[in-house]
Motif scaffolding. Sequence first.
Motif, PDB file in Angstrom:
ATOM      1  N   PHE A 120       3.408   4.175   5.562  1.00  0.00           N
ATOM      2  CA  PHE A 120       2.306   3.879   6.475  1.00  0.00           C
ATOM      3  C   PHE A 120       2.060   2.384   6.527  1.00  0.00           C
ATOM      4  CE2 PHE A 120       1.516   8.239   5.363  1.00  0.00           C
ATOM      5  CZ  PHE A 120       1.022   8.798   6.527  1.00  0.00           C
ATOM      6  N   VAL A 158      -1.022  -0.033   6.635  1.00  0.00           N
ATOM      7  CA  VAL A 158      -2.436   0.103   6.251  1.00  0.00           C
ATOM      8  C   VAL A 158      -3.127  -1.240   6.443  1.00  0.00           C
ATOM      9  CG1 VAL A 158      -4.010   0.800   4.406  1.00  0.00           C
ATOM     10  CG2 VAL A 158      -1.686   1.727   4.435  1.00  0.00           C
ATOM     11  N   LYS A 213      -8.482  -0.195   5.812  1.00  0.00           N
ATOM     12  CA  LYS A 213      -7.981   1.149   5.488  1.00  0.00           C
ATOM     13  C   LYS A 213      -7.638   2.024   6.694  1.00  0.00           C
ATOM     14  CE  LYS A 213      -8.802   0.787   0.890  1.00  0.00           C
ATOM     15  NZ  LYS A 213      -8.773  -0.696   0.856  1.00  0.00           N
ATOM     16  N   ARG A 214      -7.437   1.413   7.848  1.00  0.00           N
ATOM     17  CA  ARG A 214      -6.874   2.203   8.946  1.00  0.00           C
ATOM     18  C   ARG A 214      -5.380   2.325   8.710  1.00  0.00           C
ATOM     19  NH1 ARG A 214      -8.370   1.556  15.172  1.00  0.00           N
ATOM     20  NH2 ARG A 214      -8.031   3.796  15.222  1.00  0.00           N
ATOM     21  N   THR A 215      -4.791   3.458   9.082  1.00  0.00           N
ATOM     22  CA  THR A 215      -3.368   3.652   8.813  1.00  0.00           C
ATOM     23  C   THR A 215      -2.643   4.187  10.037  1.00  0.00           C
ATOM     24  OG1 THR A 215      -3.610   5.950   8.127  1.00  0.00           O
ATOM     25  CG2 THR A 215      -3.856   4.289   6.414  1.00  0.00           C
ATOM     26  N   TYR A 267       0.811  -1.218   0.000  1.00  0.00           N
ATOM     27  CA  TYR A 267       0.000   0.000   0.000  1.00  0.00           C
ATOM     28  C   TYR A 267       0.838   1.259   0.000  1.00  0.00           C
ATOM     29  CZ  TYR A 267      -3.445  -3.287   1.815  1.00  0.00           C
ATOM     30  OH  TYR A 267      -4.256  -4.360   2.010  1.00  0.00           O
ATOM     31  N   SER A 268       1.880   1.281   0.829  1.00  0.00           N
ATOM     32  CA  SER A 268       2.558   2.536   1.070  1.00  0.00           C
ATOM     33  C   SER A 268       3.892   2.290   1.734  1.00  0.00           C
ATOM     34  CB  SER A 268       1.671   3.386   1.979  1.00  0.00           C
ATOM     35  OG  SER A 268       2.440   4.363   2.610  1.00  0.00           O
TER      36      SER A 268
END
Length: 191
Positions: free
Chosen positions: A55, A57, A61-63, A51-52
């Motif tokens: 972050f 994730v 979709k909580r980060t 995802y990133s």
Amino acid sequence: MTLTPKNSGWIEVICGPMFSGKTEELIRRLIRSQIAKQKVSIFKPSVDNRYSEDFIVSHNKRTIKSICVNSPAKILEQASGSNVVGIDEAQFYDNTLIEVCKKLAKSGKRVVVAGLDKDYEAIPFGPMPRLLIEAEYVTKVNAICMQCGDPASFSQRISKEKNQVVIGEADKYEARCRNCFIPYNKEKIHG
Ligand code: ADP
Ligand code: MG
Ligand code: ZN
């Protein structure tokens, strides 16, 4: 469980199959530590950049802000000023992670580690089994079996790759219960 160690620290492990809420639970605990004004640092291996880079994730979709680090020795270095250390996807680190977590805990830190306990063949994954025996607190979470809806503790690979580490999501893996899980080799034999 209290949020802050008073004397020595400790190790918490959150384990289970893919989609079981390990990252969600890790983020929940770390955000509570931040609310408690603890200094929190969070690490993940860069092999997992689904995802990133910056972050962690969860699938819902909580980060939370994190640092990509591939060598456990670097975690030890970079966590020196923190009270709480979070590590996601711990199964991808080598066994030096075990000593690192022990050192962090011994130096008074709360160490929260999340990772897959089993690989796609249901074999213990990387440093996870030894982290589980070191941990003061173990939480095992289940997913929902995508075939029958029962609690799922296995990660079924639905793609054909054979390496232990194949990064992927619902396109490549499915949570399965004990009855619905088919080990890769068996699947091959039975066509
Ligand atoms: P993990 O880190 O264990 O892979 P996450 O914390 O990233 O899991 O995501 C958990 C979330 O994934 C659940 O809250 C739910 O919204 C979603 N989800 C998708 N597929 C499943 C499944 N088969 N069983 C349970 N939750 C699932
Ligand atoms: Mg996760
Ligand atoms: Zn099932």
